[in-house]
Design an enzyme around this catalytic site. Sequence first.
Site, short mmCIF file in Angstrom:
data_model
loop_
_atom_site.label_atom_id
_atom_site.label_comp_id
_atom_site.label_asym_id
_atom_site.label_seq_id
_atom_site.Cartn_x
_atom_site.Cartn_y
_atom_site.Cartn_z
N ASP A 116 0.99 -1.23 -0.09
CA ASP A 116 -0.05 0.00 0.05
C ASP A 116 1.00 1.43 0.05
O ASP A 116 0.51 2.35 0.34
CB ASP A 116 -0.83 -0.04 1.18
CG ASP A 116 -2.04 -1.07 0.96
OD1 ASP A 116 -2.86 -0.80 0.19
OD2 ASP A 116 -1.94 -2.01 1.66
N ASP A 168 -0.49 8.63 3.86
CA ASP A 168 -0.78 8.22 5.18
C ASP A 168 0.49 8.01 6.15
O ASP A 168 0.24 7.82 7.51
CB ASP A 168 -1.33 6.71 5.04
CG ASP A 168 -2.73 6.74 4.37
OD1 ASP A 168 -3.56 7.63 4.80
OD2 ASP A 168 -2.93 5.85 3.60
N HIS A 214 -11.07 6.77 5.70
CA HIS A 214 -10.47 7.80 6.36
C HIS A 214 -11.14 8.79 6.28
O HIS A 214 -12.16 8.91 5.60
CB HIS A 214 -9.18 8.03 5.26
CG HIS A 214 -8.15 7.25 5.63
ND1 HIS A 214 -7.32 6.50 4.56
CD2 HIS A 214 -7.45 6.67 6.81
CE1 HIS A 214 -6.39 5.74 5.02
NE2 HIS A 214 -6.45 6.06 6.38
N CYS A 256 -4.61 10.43 -1.34
CA CYS A 256 -3.71 9.46 -0.73
C CYS A 256 -2.49 9.19 -1.67
O CYS A 256 -1.41 8.64 -1.03
CB CYS A 256 -4.17 8.18 -0.83
SG CYS A 256 -6.08 8.09 -0.82
C1 CIR Z 1 -5.45 1.19 2.83
O1 CIR Z 1 -6.15 0.35 3.01
O2 CIR Z 1 -4.41 1.67 3.64
C2 CIR Z 1 -5.15 1.24 1.33
N1 CIR Z 1 -5.60 0.36 0.65
C3 CIR Z 1 -5.81 2.71 0.99
C4 CIR Z 1 -5.15 3.97 1.71
C5 CIR Z 1 -5.98 5.09 1.32
N2 CIR Z 1 -5.35 6.21 1.79
C6 CIR Z 1 -5.77 7.35 1.97
O3 CIR Z 1 -6.90 7.26 1.96
N3 CIR Z 1 -5.20 8.45 2.52
#
Ligand code: CIR
Length: 265
Positions: free
Chosen positions: A66, A72, A168, A255
Site C-alpha cells: 500500500d 498516510d 479515512h 492518498c
Molecule cells: C489502505 O487500506 O490503507 C489502502 N489500501 C488505501 C489507503 C488510502 N489512503 C488514504 O485514503 N489516505
Amino acid sequence: MKSQSCTFTHAIVRKPSHSITKGLRAVDIGTPDLELFNRHHADYVAALASTGAKVTTLEAMEDFPDSVFIEDAALCLSEGAIVMRPGAPSRLGEAAAIAPVLSGFYDEVIAIEGTGFIEGGDVLTTEHEILVGTSARTDSSGTEELRRLAGRWRYEVREVKTPEGVLHFKTDCSLLDEETILSTARLSASDCFDGYRIIHTAEGEEACANAIRFNELVLMPCGFPRTAEILDKAGYNIRTIGNSEAAKLDGGMSCLSLRFSPPTK
Ligand code: CIR
C-alpha cells in the site's frame, strides 16, 4: 493558530509496486492492474507538476503493497514534518521509510512514537486548524500526540469522527480553498465543518469526495460528472484523473501524494 494555504511548492509520490495486487481493501472488487495504475499515476504526477511544483518520485517498495498511498505515512507542515504511526500493521514500516526522505526537505522531522495510531488520510489541514477524524486506523491517543507535536508550531488540532465504515476522514472530504470543503452529506451531517462553506458531492457520487486542491487545480477522479459540473460552476479549475485501480484499494487523489512547501534550507 497557523495559516496554511492551498499553494504548494513540492509534492512527493511513490511508484506503485508489483505487490499492489496484495493491497488492503475493505471489499474485493477486483485486482488492480499495475500497468493501468502506472498510467493513472503518471497522469497524476504530470498534473501536479503542471502547476510548477517540484515533484519527487520515490521508488516502489515491494515489501509494502500500500506504499503508493504515501499520504498516510506523514503530515507535512510549513515548519516541519510529522511521521505518522499507521493503524494498519502492514503499513507501519512505511512511516520509517519516509522519515529520511523528509529530512532532505526539513530540518525538523518528528514522529508519533507513543502507543496511539494515526494515518495521514485522517488528517485535514485547513487555513485555521488541523482536523483529525478518528477511524479504524486513527485513535484518540494518536490524535493527542499529534496535538502535542504540532503544538510546538502553534497549530490547533480538533478531533472529529470519521463516519462508521468509511476508511479515512478524507475519504469523504477535501479542502477546496481556505474556507471551502467538498464533503459527502453523511460526513457534514456531523457538523464537523461548522464555520466552513460546504459544497456537497452529487448524490450517488460520494466516491469523489477525496479530491485535492493543488495550486490552481482541483484534481478529482474521472467518472463523477455531476460533481465536476458543480465544482466547475463554482469556479474551480478541475482536472480529472483515472483512478479505477487505486479505487479498488480504497485509494483516491489525496492518498497518492504528500503536498507541502518546506522552509528554504
Ligand atoms: C489502505 O487500506 O490503507 C489502502 N489500501 C488505501 C489507503 C488510502 N489512503 C488514504 O485514503 N489516505
